[in-house]
Scaffold this active site. Structure first.
Site, PDB file in Angstrom:
ATOM      1  N   HIS A 186      37.672 -13.554  41.932  1.00  0.00           N
ATOM      2  CA  HIS A 186      37.923 -13.018  43.269  1.00  0.00           C
ATOM      3  C   HIS A 186      39.403 -13.236  43.575  1.00  0.00           C
ATOM      4  O   HIS A 186      39.989 -14.235  43.138  1.00  0.00           O
ATOM      5  CB  HIS A 186      37.124 -13.764  44.337  1.00  0.00           C
ATOM      6  CG  HIS A 186      35.633 -13.701  44.181  1.00  0.00           C
ATOM      7  ND1 HIS A 186      34.946 -14.528  43.323  1.00  0.00           N
ATOM      8  CD2 HIS A 186      34.703 -12.945  44.809  1.00  0.00           C
ATOM      9  CE1 HIS A 186      33.647 -14.273  43.418  1.00  0.00           C
ATOM     10  NE2 HIS A 186      33.476 -13.325  44.307  1.00  0.00           N
ATOM     11  N   GLU A 196      26.974  -5.243  43.598  1.00  0.00           N
ATOM     12  CA  GLU A 196      26.114  -6.369  43.252  1.00  0.00           C
ATOM     13  C   GLU A 196      25.056  -6.583  44.332  1.00  0.00           C
ATOM     14  O   GLU A 196      25.367  -7.007  45.444  1.00  0.00           O
ATOM     15  CB  GLU A 196      26.949  -7.644  43.100  1.00  0.00           C
ATOM     16  CG  GLU A 196      26.134  -8.863  42.707  1.00  0.00           C
ATOM     17  CD  GLU A 196      27.001 -10.073  42.442  1.00  0.00           C
ATOM     18  OE1 GLU A 196      26.521 -11.197  42.695  1.00  0.00           O
ATOM     19  OE2 GLU A 196      28.145  -9.906  41.980  1.00  0.00           O
ATOM     20  N   GLU A 202      22.486  -9.684  39.279  1.00  0.00           N
ATOM     21  CA  GLU A 202      22.457 -11.145  39.154  1.00  0.00           C
ATOM     22  C   GLU A 202      21.007 -11.607  39.136  1.00  0.00           C
ATOM     23  O   GLU A 202      20.230 -11.275  40.039  1.00  0.00           O
ATOM     24  CB  GLU A 202      23.205 -11.813  40.292  1.00  0.00           C
ATOM     25  CG  GLU A 202      23.133 -13.329  40.201  1.00  0.00           C
ATOM     26  CD  GLU A 202      23.971 -14.057  41.229  1.00  0.00           C
ATOM     27  OE1 GLU A 202      23.466 -15.055  41.787  1.00  0.00           O
ATOM     28  OE2 GLU A 202      25.114 -13.639  41.474  1.00  0.00           O
ATOM     29  N   HIS A 242      19.806 -13.485  42.252  1.00  0.00           N
ATOM     30  CA  HIS A 242      19.617 -12.574  43.375  1.00  0.00           C
ATOM     31  C   HIS A 242      18.296 -11.818  43.244  1.00  0.00           C
ATOM     32  O   HIS A 242      17.634 -11.535  44.232  1.00  0.00           O
ATOM     33  CB  HIS A 242      20.776 -11.583  43.454  1.00  0.00           C
ATOM     34  CG  HIS A 242      22.077 -12.209  43.851  1.00  0.00           C
ATOM     35  ND1 HIS A 242      23.242 -11.476  43.977  1.00  0.00           N
ATOM     36  CD2 HIS A 242      22.402 -13.483  44.155  1.00  0.00           C
ATOM     37  CE1 HIS A 242      24.231 -12.287  44.338  1.00  0.00           C
ATOM     38  NE2 HIS A 242      23.742 -13.508  44.439  1.00  0.00           N
ATOM     39  N   ASP A 300      22.489 -20.686  41.551  1.00  0.00           N
ATOM     40  CA  ASP A 300      23.481 -20.305  40.520  1.00  0.00           C
ATOM     41  C   ASP A 300      23.489 -21.260  39.334  1.00  0.00           C
ATOM     42  O   ASP A 300      24.543 -21.763  38.936  1.00  0.00           O
ATOM     43  CB  ASP A 300      24.878 -20.222  41.127  1.00  0.00           C
ATOM     44  CG  ASP A 300      25.079 -18.996  41.992  1.00  0.00           C
ATOM     45  OD1 ASP A 300      24.397 -18.001  41.743  1.00  0.00           O
ATOM     46  OD2 ASP A 300      25.903 -19.044  42.922  1.00  0.00           O
ATOM     47  N   ASP A 304      28.170 -16.315  36.341  1.00  0.00           N
ATOM     48  CA  ASP A 304      28.231 -16.632  37.764  1.00  0.00           C
ATOM     49  C   ASP A 304      27.317 -17.840  37.985  1.00  0.00           C
ATOM     50  O   ASP A 304      26.297 -17.767  38.659  1.00  0.00           O
ATOM     51  CB  ASP A 304      27.776 -15.433  38.588  1.00  0.00           C
ATOM     52  CG  ASP A 304      27.982 -15.649  40.081  1.00  0.00           C
ATOM     53  OD1 ASP A 304      28.641 -16.647  40.449  1.00  0.00           O
ATOM     54  OD2 ASP A 304      27.476 -14.848  40.871  1.00  0.00           O
TER      55      ASP A 304
END
Length: 481
Positions: A147, A277, A313, A316, A354, A384
């Site tokens: 990021h 995402e 992900e 997620h 995560d 991630d």
């Protein structure tokens, strides 16, 4: 005599000092990864070896007991006609690996790596970047992702922030060289208080414009670093209550934002894939990119289906009430599978934990879809994932990534074994073999109307429904693990 001897000694010392300086200049000694050590350079930047006790990680095979070695991931080995490294395209995620502190909603940070000085200065940002590239080299991974605010500090103004980013990105370009590649970049549009109501979906026009400027810059630096993709994660693009939210207007605004991103991508000649995402909630009650199906619907509604793919992900997926396999297959059959955030969650913990993916069965299912998709390029797998709060040794950074890479490599081997065996594929084929007929082909071609189907139903009578053989399917699957 004494003076002559002293003169000779002084001359000898000067010669030795000169030789010492030449040797030192030719081969500087290793400096430990300790912020207190004297590792400064002429430029004032701290330089040293960040992982002095860690060797370059090598493949040693399943029988190895060395935690700092690969047991299943053999980068150059061919599986189903493609090298492992090309199936995987592994990437290290800068934010968790080098900005993770061990903090959680209930506890303060537990980690302060030896090279950290406790600041978010520009000098510290460059130091972290050097640590990142040493980590990549020793791990044997040739991709990374970030990021914008992970790698460079935010300034007092947008101009200052952009200048900070430019300075760090120039160093990143130098450190990448020709061997390291950027899998993707993105803009962090969720942490700063200005984004508390969202970015592209904020009800405040000034925030919308600021977010657009931030994404514009992030697209530029991603392009400059040769990024293969660019990701949008709408962590705060959603709502806490519909009582004070115009959801239709917010979705329209988000679509206009994405259209502008597509236009600017093309304007600057960036050929990377734009990725969305999905995530259902946390931090907002409802996020607009809830899951793969919702995201696909959004893209179709606004005519963006050909401009974006999805970054799925696994953690997620489970928060949305799905399996990772389900989300990957949903993305794949819609032609939207672009990249995978390789992580997992804990079923006994209710938030996005995560964790590194360590479940071989789940990894096998993931790799089944990747194989069906023909791979992920120009996407890949980015970790991630973060160390557990209680894991505080620098060595743990390597162990976690090695274990995650080995798990997915083992999943690839298992998925290939299932394909080569053919039993599971044959079981699935037989379940649908009644459609491998003239009438079945007519149905699938959209040429069988209700009148024709009613005629056949009357002619055939009550249909016989065969067993689904789920337990056999599970037995075949488990035999490959």
């Amino acid at each position: 005599m004494i003076e002559r001897n002293l003169g000779k000694c002084l001359l000898l010392l000067l010669c030795l000092n000169a030789v010492s300086n030449i040797v030192t200049a030719a081969a500087p000694p290793t400096c430990p990864a300790d912020i207190g050590s004297d590792c400064g350079s002429d430029s004032g930047e701290w330089e040293g070896e960040f992982f002095p006790g860690i060797p370059k990680i090598k493949y040693e095979g399943p029988s190895s007991k060395n935690p700092l070695s690969f047991k299943w991931y053999n980068a150059e080995e061919e599986i189903l006609g493609k090298k492992m490294k090309d199936w995987m395209r592994f990437s290290v995620a800068f934010w968790h690996t080098f900005r993770g502190t061990g903090a959680d909603p209930f506890g303060a940070p537990t980690k302060l790596w030896p090279w950290e000085d406790g600041t978010n200065s520009l000098a510290m940002a460059k130091r972290r970047l050097r640590a990142n590239f040493e980590f990549l080299e020793k791990l044997g991974v040739d991709r990374w992702c970030f990021h914008d605010r992970d790698i460079a500090p935010e300034g007092k103004t947008l101009e200052e922030t952009n200048a900070n980013l430019d300075e760090v990105v120039a160093l990143a370009k130098e450190l990448q060289g020709n061997k390291i590649h950027l899998l993707w970049g993105t803009a962090q549009l969720f942490l700063q208080p200005r984004y508390m109501h969202g970015a592209a979906t904020s009800p405040e026009l000034g925030v919308y414009a600021y977010a657009a400027a931030q994404v514009k810059k992030a697209l530029e630096v991603t392009h400059y670093l040769g990024g293969e993709n660019y990701v949008f994660w709408g962590g705060r693009e959603g709502y806490q209550s519909l009582l004070n939210t115009d959801m239709e207007r917010e979705l329209d605004h988000m679509a206009r934002f994405m259209e502008a991103a597509v236009a600017y991508k093309k304007k600057i000649g960036f050929n990377g894939t734009l990725l969305i995402e999905p995530k259902p909630q946390e931090p907002t009650k409802h996020q607009y990119d809830w899951d793969a199906a919702t995201s696909a619907n959004f893209l179709r509604k606004y005519g963006l289906i050909g401009e974006f793919k999805l970054n799925i992900e696994c953690n997620h997926a489970t928060l949305a009430g799905h399996s990772c396999h389900h989300e990957l297959e949903t993305a794949r059959i819609n032609g939207l599978l672009g990249n995978i955030d390789a992580n997992t969650g804990d079923p006994q913990v209710g938030w996005d934990t995560d964790q590194f993916l360590m479940d071989v069965a789940e990894a096998t299912l993931v790799m089944q879809t990747v194989i069906k998709n023909g791979g992920l390029a120009p996407g890949g797998f980015n970790f991630d994932a973060k160390l557990r709060r209680e894991s505080t040794d620098v060595e743990d950074l390597f162990i976690a990534h090695i274990a995650g890479m080995d798990t997915l490599a083992r999943g690839l081997r298992n998925a290939a074994k299932l394909i080569e065996d053919g039993s599971l594929g044959e079981l699935v084929r037989k379940r649908y073999q009644s459609f491998d007929t003239e009438l079945g082909a007519a149905i699938e071609a959209g040429k069988a109307d209700f009148e024709l189907l009613e005629k056949k139903a009357l002619e055939w009578g009550e249909p016989k429904v065969p067993s689904g053989k789920q337990e056999l399917a599970e037995m075949i699957f488990q035999s490959a693990l």
